[in-house]
Design a protein around this motif. Structure first.
Motif, PDB file in Angstrom:
ATOM      1  N   ASP A  73       0.890  -1.066   0.017  1.00 32.68           N
ATOM      2  CA  ASP A  73       0.029  -0.011   0.061  1.00 32.68           C
ATOM      3  C   ASP A  73       0.805   1.320  -0.018  1.00 32.68           C
ATOM      4  N   THR A  74       2.190   1.250   0.417  1.00 31.53           N
ATOM      5  CA  THR A  74       3.038   2.319   0.546  1.00 31.53           C
ATOM      6  C   THR A  74       3.795   2.353  -0.939  1.00 31.53           C
ATOM      7  N   PHE A  75       3.559   3.452  -1.349  1.00 34.29           N
ATOM      8  CA  PHE A  75       4.339   3.851  -2.631  1.00 34.29           C
ATOM      9  C   PHE A  75       5.496   4.537  -2.601  1.00 34.29           C
ATOM     10  N   THR A  76       6.384   4.626  -3.519  1.00 35.35           N
ATOM     11  CA  THR A  76       7.641   5.651  -3.728  1.00 35.35           C
ATOM     12  C   THR A  76       7.442   6.233  -4.801  1.00 35.35           C
ATOM     13  N   LEU A  77       8.152   7.619  -4.815  1.00 40.12           N
ATOM     14  CA  LEU A  77       7.997   8.115  -6.205  1.00 40.12           C
ATOM     15  C   LEU A  77       8.810   7.345  -7.462  1.00 40.12           C
ATOM     16  N   GLU A  78       9.604   6.846  -7.180  1.00 38.33           N
ATOM     17  CA  GLU A  78      10.249   6.073  -8.072  1.00 38.33           C
ATOM     18  C   GLU A  78       9.358   5.092  -8.815  1.00 38.33           C
ATOM     19  N   TYR A  90       6.742   6.712 -10.899  1.00 37.47           N
ATOM     20  CA  TYR A  90       7.587   7.152 -12.223  1.00 37.47           C
ATOM     21  C   TYR A  90       7.420   5.970 -13.005  1.00 37.47           C
ATOM     22  N   GLY A  91       7.897   4.904 -12.411  1.00 34.97           N
ATOM     23  CA  GLY A  91       8.108   3.655 -13.193  1.00 34.97           C
ATOM     24  C   GLY A  91       6.855   2.987 -13.942  1.00 34.97           C
ATOM     25  N   ALA A  92       5.686   3.183 -13.076  1.00 40.47           N
ATOM     26  CA  ALA A  92       4.308   2.678 -13.367  1.00 40.47           C
ATOM     27  C   ALA A  92       4.094   3.642 -14.482  1.00 40.47           C
ATOM     28  N   VAL A  93       4.132   5.052 -14.618  1.00 40.88           N
ATOM     29  CA  VAL A  93       3.834   5.766 -15.589  1.00 40.88           C
ATOM     30  C   VAL A  93       4.729   5.675 -16.983  1.00 40.88           C
ATOM     31  N   ASN A  94       5.949   5.307 -16.582  1.00 40.29           N
ATOM     32  CA  ASN A  94       6.722   4.975 -17.769  1.00 40.29           C
ATOM     33  C   ASN A  94       6.417   3.657 -18.513  1.00 40.29           C
ATOM     34  N   GLU A  95       5.665   2.717 -17.696  1.00 41.03           N
ATOM     35  CA  GLU A  95       5.281   1.462 -18.310  1.00 41.03           C
ATOM     36  C   GLU A  95       3.765   1.724 -19.114  1.00 41.03           C
ATOM     37  N   LEU A  96       3.060   2.750 -18.298  1.00 40.71           N
ATOM     38  CA  LEU A  96       1.791   2.824 -18.866  1.00 40.71           C
ATOM     39  C   LEU A  96       1.978   3.618 -20.192  1.00 40.71           C
ATOM     40  N   GLU A  97       2.775   4.580 -20.262  1.00 38.93           N
ATOM     41  CA  GLU A  97       3.355   5.281 -21.636  1.00 38.93           C
ATOM     42  C   GLU A  97       3.623   4.111 -22.534  1.00 38.93           C
ATOM     43  N   MET A  98       4.568   3.291 -22.289  1.00 36.78           N
ATOM     44  CA  MET A  98       4.952   2.267 -23.345  1.00 36.78           C
ATOM     45  C   MET A  98       3.897   1.493 -23.558  1.00 36.78           C
ATOM     46  N   TYR A 147      -1.843   8.767 -11.572  1.00 35.22           N
ATOM     47  CA  TYR A 147      -0.687   8.804 -11.192  1.00 35.22           C
ATOM     48  C   TYR A 147       0.070   9.845 -10.902  1.00 35.22           C
ATOM     49  N   GLN A 148      -0.176  10.812 -11.733  1.00 34.62           N
ATOM     50  CA  GLN A 148       0.362  12.255 -11.395  1.00 34.62           C
ATOM     51  C   GLN A 148      -0.020  12.743 -10.135  1.00 34.62           C
ATOM     52  N   LEU A 149      -1.618  12.800 -10.086  1.00 34.85           N
ATOM     53  CA  LEU A 149      -2.025  13.525  -8.560  1.00 34.85           C
ATOM     54  C   LEU A 149      -1.441  12.681  -7.227  1.00 34.85           C
ATOM     55  N   LEU A 150      -1.316  11.451  -7.415  1.00 37.97           N
ATOM     56  CA  LEU A 150      -0.631  10.713  -6.427  1.00 37.97           C
ATOM     57  C   LEU A 150       0.986  11.171  -6.099  1.00 37.97           C
ATOM     58  N   ALA A 151       1.793  11.429  -7.363  1.00 42.57           N
ATOM     59  CA  ALA A 151       2.985  11.811  -7.041  1.00 42.57           C
ATOM     60  C   ALA A 151       2.981  13.176  -6.405  1.00 42.57           C
ATOM     61  N   ALA A 152       2.227  14.050  -7.038  1.00 43.52           N
ATOM     62  CA  ALA A 152       1.854  15.383  -6.166  1.00 43.52           C
ATOM     63  C   ALA A 152       1.591  15.409  -5.054  1.00 43.52           C
ATOM     64  N   GLY A 153       0.770  14.444  -4.708  1.00 40.27           N
ATOM     65  CA  GLY A 153       0.526  14.373  -3.210  1.00 40.27           C
ATOM     66  C   GLY A 153       1.702  13.893  -2.321  1.00 40.27           C
ATOM     67  N   MET A 154       2.309  13.058  -2.886  1.00 39.76           N
ATOM     68  CA  MET A 154       3.573  12.510  -2.259  1.00 39.76           C
ATOM     69  C   MET A 154       4.552  13.813  -1.954  1.00 39.76           C
ATOM     70  N   MET A 155       4.694  14.358  -3.041  1.00 34.55           N
ATOM     71  CA  MET A 155       5.572  15.438  -3.144  1.00 34.55           C
ATOM     72  C   MET A 155       5.424  16.568  -2.085  1.00 34.55           C
TER      73      MET A 155
END
Length: 119
Positions: free
Chosen positions: A40-45, A48-56, A75-83
């Motif tokens: 349940d805990t995610f890291t920014l890396e 970013y990896g999930a977004v990269n795979e999604l784009e591929m 994913y971007q909202l999740l990353a923004a919240g973590m930042m």
């Protein structure tokens, strides 16, 4: 000679059956559920990896454009919240450090004043 091949093949078959059946009787079910709770805990890396795979996947035409945009926004909202959480923690620690520095300076000045009055 046939007797040796019969014994060797039976040992090999029993060994294979042991490796196939043994995971069903080990008590590792609890360990698997414990490992899944930590996901349940995610890291920014990881994000970013999930977004990269999604784009591929989108570029390879595996998913539709609507799915791609909605998942990417999530994913971007999740990353923004973590930042934001990381920045607030840094600000709190910086203000704590700043207040610690101020307290040390005040204590140093008080010691100087006490030494001057003591003369």
């Amino acid at each position: 000679m046939d007797f040796i091949f019969l014994i060797a093949s039976s040992i090999m078959i029993l060994t294979c059956l042991y490796f196939i059946i043994s995971p069903f009787f080990t008590g590792k079910e609890g360990k698997l559920t414990e490992a899944n709770t930590g996901e349940d805990t995610f890291t920014l890396e990881a994000i970013y990896g999930a977004v990269n795979e999604l784009e591929m996947d989108y570029l390879m035409k595996k998913i539709s454009e609507a799915d791609y945009t909605s998942l990417k926004e999530q994913y971007q909202l999740l990353a923004a919240g973590m930042m934001k959480q990381g920045q607030t923690k840094k600000k709190q620690s910086n203000t704590k450090r700043g207040s610690d520095k101020v307290e040390l300076e005040i204590l140093a000045e008080l010691q100087k004043l006490r030494k001057q009055k003591g003369r």
